[in-house]
Write a protein that holds these residues in place. Structure first.
Motif, mmCIF file in Angstrom:
data_model
loop_
_atom_site.group_PDB
_atom_site.id
_atom_site.type_symbol
_atom_site.label_atom_id
_atom_site.label_comp_id
_atom_site.label_asym_id
_atom_site.label_seq_id
_atom_site.Cartn_x
_atom_site.Cartn_y
_atom_site.Cartn_z
ATOM 1 N N SER A 246 5.552 5.524 -4.170
ATOM 2 C CA SER A 246 5.733 6.862 -3.611
ATOM 3 C C SER A 246 5.573 7.926 -4.688
ATOM 4 O O SER A 246 4.871 8.937 -4.488
ATOM 5 C CB SER A 246 7.112 6.979 -2.951
ATOM 6 N N ALA A 323 2.485 -0.631 -2.233
ATOM 7 C CA ALA A 323 3.422 -0.928 -1.157
ATOM 8 C C ALA A 323 2.853 -2.016 -0.264
ATOM 9 O O ALA A 323 1.659 -2.021 0.033
ATOM 10 C CB ALA A 323 3.704 0.320 -0.341
ATOM 11 N N GLY A 326 2.205 -0.079 4.136
ATOM 12 C CA GLY A 326 1.724 1.255 3.830
ATOM 13 C C GLY A 326 0.230 1.350 4.039
ATOM 14 O O GLY A 326 -0.421 0.380 4.451
ATOM 15 N N TYR A 333 0.121 3.986 -0.214
ATOM 16 C CA TYR A 333 1.226 4.827 0.244
ATOM 17 C C TYR A 333 0.694 6.200 0.622
ATOM 18 O O TYR A 333 -0.051 6.818 -0.130
ATOM 19 C CB TYR A 333 2.286 4.962 -0.849
ATOM 20 N N THR A 338 4.027 6.766 6.736
ATOM 21 C CA THR A 338 4.832 5.783 6.021
ATOM 22 C C THR A 338 5.054 4.531 6.868
ATOM 23 O O THR A 338 4.713 4.479 8.053
ATOM 24 C CB THR A 338 6.189 6.382 5.625
ATOM 25 N N ASP A 357 7.898 -0.596 0.943
ATOM 26 C CA ASP A 357 7.361 0.558 1.664
ATOM 27 C C ASP A 357 7.050 1.740 0.751
ATOM 28 O O ASP A 357 6.867 2.857 1.227
ATOM 29 C CB ASP A 357 8.345 0.999 2.758
ATOM 30 N N GLY A 358 6.981 1.496 -0.551
ATOM 31 C CA GLY A 358 6.716 2.565 -1.498
ATOM 32 C C GLY A 358 7.964 3.165 -2.096
ATOM 33 O O GLY A 358 7.911 3.798 -3.151
#
Length: 386
Positions: A246, A323, A326, A333, A338, A357-358
């Motif tokens: 992220s 990720a 993602g 990402y 998201t 998920d980042g």
């Protein structure tokens, strides 16, 4: 959940006493700013841990946010929880470090406090995804937008006090004896205080002014718990956020140096700044409370070990900074699409990825981190445990 938990549980026959001896001995490595390790109280050989109480954010929330916001929470739907076969409110594909710690202690997984049907005999989890160390109103007054929850550390402490008052028939019967055999985790928390500012303002130097306030709030929480009867506490530091997909995506193109792991050095230096102040505060707490065991858990360096030891740990070398769940860009990402959003895919094997998920990690990464922090010390204490 019970059947899934049993299936995923470690096959460990080591005693809880072993973990306590080991936690005393070497739960942590110190952060990059080295300092002499202060003397610590040796735990008695017959000491046991019968309960765990956890305070924190999404790194350890096992379902409180889900119960706060209901079906609208992304962690209440697949692909979150896919490795477990169902979403549980955890911000991952599966289990978290707090779950593996419960395994090591031969205790049930910590139920979220807001699950009113849960059995809290062996502890409770007060962590809430998105929670801050500082109060939400304090941050909002300073232009830092707290978007997910109002359940800051002070509110989590109030929940614990409410829980305690409902159980304590007398201090001798429960509070003193039971809490003396409980393990308290105060964090990781504080990361969101910084995240909310960094995400919207990218002002690393400005956010440094908040570090003493965040650390002070964590220290105050530890003192409150000690006054209530806590005798064994763990205070974790922050991860190197400059390695998170992220942040790598958000700061892409900005004039920031990358380190040897291709992480953003300025962000990681900020984390080291926080961790160094937190370690200093833990040192002071130990001196002020010599009969209480207070450990600092070095999340920063154990995370870096996942990157440097990726091959032996089974992670895909080409996906260390990507990720699993993602879409788009060099780090898989996109902040506007998201994990959990329509059309956002999930990798075929989350166990090959560190980042889920980042922002959060995979079960495989959390398992490795927990093993480094706790498992090795279990084995080290095996021969001396009663």
């Amino acid at each position: 959940m019970a059947a899934t938990s049993a299936h995923l549980r470690f096959d460990l026959a080591l005693s809880r006493t072993a973990l306590l001896l080991a936690l005393h001995a070497a739960l942590l490595h110190h952060d990059c700013a080295a300092r002499p390790t202060p003397s610590r109280v040796v735990l008695g050989r017959r000491q046991q841990i019968d309960a765990v109480y956890n305070f924190g954010d999404s790194l350890s929330d096992t379902g409180n946010l889900l119960r706060e916001v209901g079906a609208g929470s992304v962690v209440g739907s697949l692909p979150y929880g896919e490795t477990l076969g169902e979403p549980t409110g955890r911000s991952s594909d599966g289990l978290l470090m707090i779950d593996y710690l419960a395994n090591f202690l031969n205790l049930p997984y910590l139920p979220p406090y807001l699950d009113k049907s849960a059995n809290l005999d062996h502890g409770a989890n007060f962590a809430v995804a998105g929670a801050t160390a500082l109060d939400r109103s304090f941050l909002l007054d300073r232009g830092i937008n707290v978007t997910f929850t109002n359940s800051s550390l002070s509110i989590q402490l109030q929940w614990f006090k409410t829980h305690l008052s409902s159980l304590c028939a007398s201090k001798e019967e429960y509070c003193e004896e039971k809490l003396g055999r409980a393990l308290f985790l105060v964090g990781e928390i504080g990361g969101n205080d910084y995240n909310y500012g960094l995400w919207y303002h990218n002002a690393i130097q400005e956010m440094k002014a908040y570090v003493p306030l965040v650390v002070g709030r964590i220290v105050d929480a530890v003192k409150v718990l000690i006054d209530l009867g806590a005798a064994h506490l763990i205070v974790p530091g922050n991860f190197p956020i400059g390695c998170h997909p992220s942040y790598l995506t958000q700061f892409e193109g900005a004039n920031y140096d990358l380190d040897q792991n291709n992480c953003i050095e300025d962000l990681n230096e900020f984390c080291r700044f926080h961790n160094d102040q937190l370690q200093g505060a833990v040192d002071s707490l130990r001196r002020d409370h010599p009969r209480v065991t207070i450990e600092y858990a070095d999340y920063y360096n154990v995370f870096l070990s996942l990157l440097t030891g990726a091959d032996k740990n089974g992670f895909d070398q080409d996906s260390l900074l990507k990720a699993c769940c993602g879409i788009g860009g060099a780090h898989n990402y996109d902040p506007s699409r998201t994990c959990g959003s329509r059309g956002v895919p999930t990798c075929t094997d989350p166990a090959k990825f560190i980042s889920w998920d980042g922002l959060h990690l995979t079960q495989a990464a959390y398992k490795d981190l927990a093993t480094q922090l706790f498992g090795d010390y279990l084995l080290r204490g095996k021969d001396v445990a009663a």
